[in-house]
Design an enzyme around this catalytic site. Structure first.
Site, PDB file in Angstrom:
ATOM      1  N   GLY A  26       0.724  -1.288   0.086  1.00  0.00           N
ATOM      2  CA  GLY A  26      -0.006   0.049   0.072  1.00  0.00           C
ATOM      3  C   GLY A  26       0.941   1.248   0.001  1.00  0.00           C
ATOM      4  N   TYR A  27       0.174   2.331   0.292  1.00  0.00           N
ATOM      5  CA  TYR A  27       0.593   3.575   0.203  1.00  0.00           C
ATOM      6  C   TYR A  27       1.686   3.968  -0.997  1.00  0.00           C
ATOM      7  CZ  TYR A  27       1.709   7.994   2.486  1.00  0.00           C
ATOM      8  OH  TYR A  27       1.646   9.280   3.015  1.00  0.00           O
ATOM      9  N   HIS A  32       2.489   4.750  -5.032  1.00  0.00           N
ATOM     10  CA  HIS A  32       3.199   5.737  -5.684  1.00  0.00           C
ATOM     11  C   HIS A  32       3.294   5.340  -7.266  1.00  0.00           C
ATOM     12  CE1 HIS A  32       6.877   3.487  -5.144  1.00  0.00           C
ATOM     13  NE2 HIS A  32       6.786   3.410  -3.818  1.00  0.00           N
ATOM     14  N   HIS A  38       4.560   2.026  -7.872  1.00  0.00           N
ATOM     15  CA  HIS A  38       3.443   0.905  -8.095  1.00  0.00           C
ATOM     16  C   HIS A  38       2.799   0.961  -9.305  1.00  0.00           C
ATOM     17  CE1 HIS A  38       4.379   1.257  -3.555  1.00  0.00           C
ATOM     18  NE2 HIS A  38       4.471   0.045  -3.698  1.00  0.00           N
ATOM     19  N   ILE A  47      11.541   3.712 -10.893  1.00  0.00           N
ATOM     20  CA  ILE A  47      10.803   4.712 -11.370  1.00  0.00           C
ATOM     21  C   ILE A  47      11.491   5.907 -10.229  1.00  0.00           C
ATOM     22  CG2 ILE A  47       8.478   6.131 -11.427  1.00  0.00           C
ATOM     23  CD1 ILE A  47       8.899   4.051 -13.496  1.00  0.00           C
ATOM     24  N   LYS A  72      11.504   6.280  -6.314  1.00  0.00           N
ATOM     25  CA  LYS A  72      10.390   6.541  -5.572  1.00  0.00           C
ATOM     26  C   LYS A  72      10.156   5.338  -4.388  1.00  0.00           C
ATOM     27  CE  LYS A  72       7.863   9.231  -8.631  1.00  0.00           C
ATOM     28  NZ  LYS A  72       7.098  10.605  -8.349  1.00  0.00           N
TER      29      LYS A  72
END
Ligand code: PAF
Length: 281
Positions: A31-32, A34, A37, A176, A184
């Site tokens: 999760g969280y 960015h 993902h 990325i 990231k």
């Protein structure tokens, strides 16, 4: 897009798709989400008929003094990103759902998890292999998508899938970066403005090392000395490791002769960040 929290519901949805002859891709995540993902989801959506994203902060991959409790969570934001990318299913189980009463089974690696992150995070890859195996068993994807930023994790999962004859393809996707170069990561949110600036030392050092190797440097000691000295120019940075390892076995090498992974973990204040590049001779 469907959101399910139980293993039973997830299995039923996947079965429905498989019965229709549809291919299923999985993007495992904590999760969280960015742009890193999102790039995995894009790759999955472009290659597969249906895409599932798991959102589960997996307690078994965090050591006792690590950031499990404070790991950032924001399900509404995750849902929005998944919607935006055309994901079909979010699997968001509770810890109890994944690790019920009397849970007792783990998947471990012999040596692949010993170097790099495994040294300072001794139980980390046992937790990763266990949860990823469970996700593969629950969601039975035809392909699963992982980021190259966690290069050791990617190598370990590829090895595990091969060694245990798991019936899927593991797809690695490029790192990325922010516009200024920082890779990231959900953990970037821990950085204060001053630390965020200092964190650029990771990508700058990665780009420097990459240039040295591309220009012909083959001696690992020379490369590592230069990279470490560069990191040490940043007062807020503390090196956990900078290493050159064989790209498949993750064992240290002295010379750059085949496919290698040049990887680092560096603390900026209390935040441990990682970055890397692969080089094929
Ligand atoms: O890379 C991650 O976010 C996690 O290690 C993973 C693969 C989702 C397992 O919890």
């Amino acid at each position: 897009m469907k959101i399910v929290t139980t293993i039973q519901e997830a299995k039923e949805q996947i079965k429905e798709w498989k019965d229709q002859g549809l291919s299923v891709g999985l993007v495992p995540s904590m999760g969280y989400l960015h742009e890193g993902h999102a790039s995995l989801m894009k790759a999955a959506v472009s290659q597969m008929d249906k895409v599932a994203v798991s959102v589960f902060v997996n307690p078994t991959q965090f050591g006792p003094n690590e950031d499990y409790d404070s790991y950032p969570r924001d399900l509404d934001h995750d849902i929005a990103i998944c919607e935006e990318q055309g994901v079909d299913l979010i699997f968001h189980p509770s810890v109890e759902e994944m690790y019920g009463k009397n849970y007792n089974t783990y998947v471990t690696m012999e040596t692949l998890g010993d170097e790099l992150c495994g040294k300072s995070r001794p139980i980390h890859f046992r937790g990763v292999c266990t949860v990823v195996t469970k996700l593969f068993n629950i969601l039975t994807p035809d392909k699963a998508f992982f980021g190259q930023k966690d290069a050791q994790q990617l190598a370990i999962i590829k090895r595990m899938v091969k060694d245990l004859n798991m019936n899927l393809e593991v797809v690695g996707c490029p790192i990325i970066r922010e516009e200024d170069g920082l890779a990231k990561s959900s953990r970037n949110t821990y950085l204060s403005p001053e630390e965020r600036q200092a964190a650029l030392i990771l990508s700058k050092t990665i780009f420097m090392g990459q240039k040295m190797v591309e220009e012909g440097e083959r001696d690992v000691k020379t490369l590592l000395d230069a990279m470490k000295s560069n990191i040490e120019t940043e007062p807020l940075a503390r090196i956990d490791y900078v290493e050159v390892v064989d790209g498949e076995t993750m064992q240290k090498v002295d010379r750059i002769e085949e496919s290698v992974l040049v990887a680092m973990a560096v603390y900026i204040g209390n935040t441990r960040l990682i970055d890397n590049f692969m080089y094929e001779c």
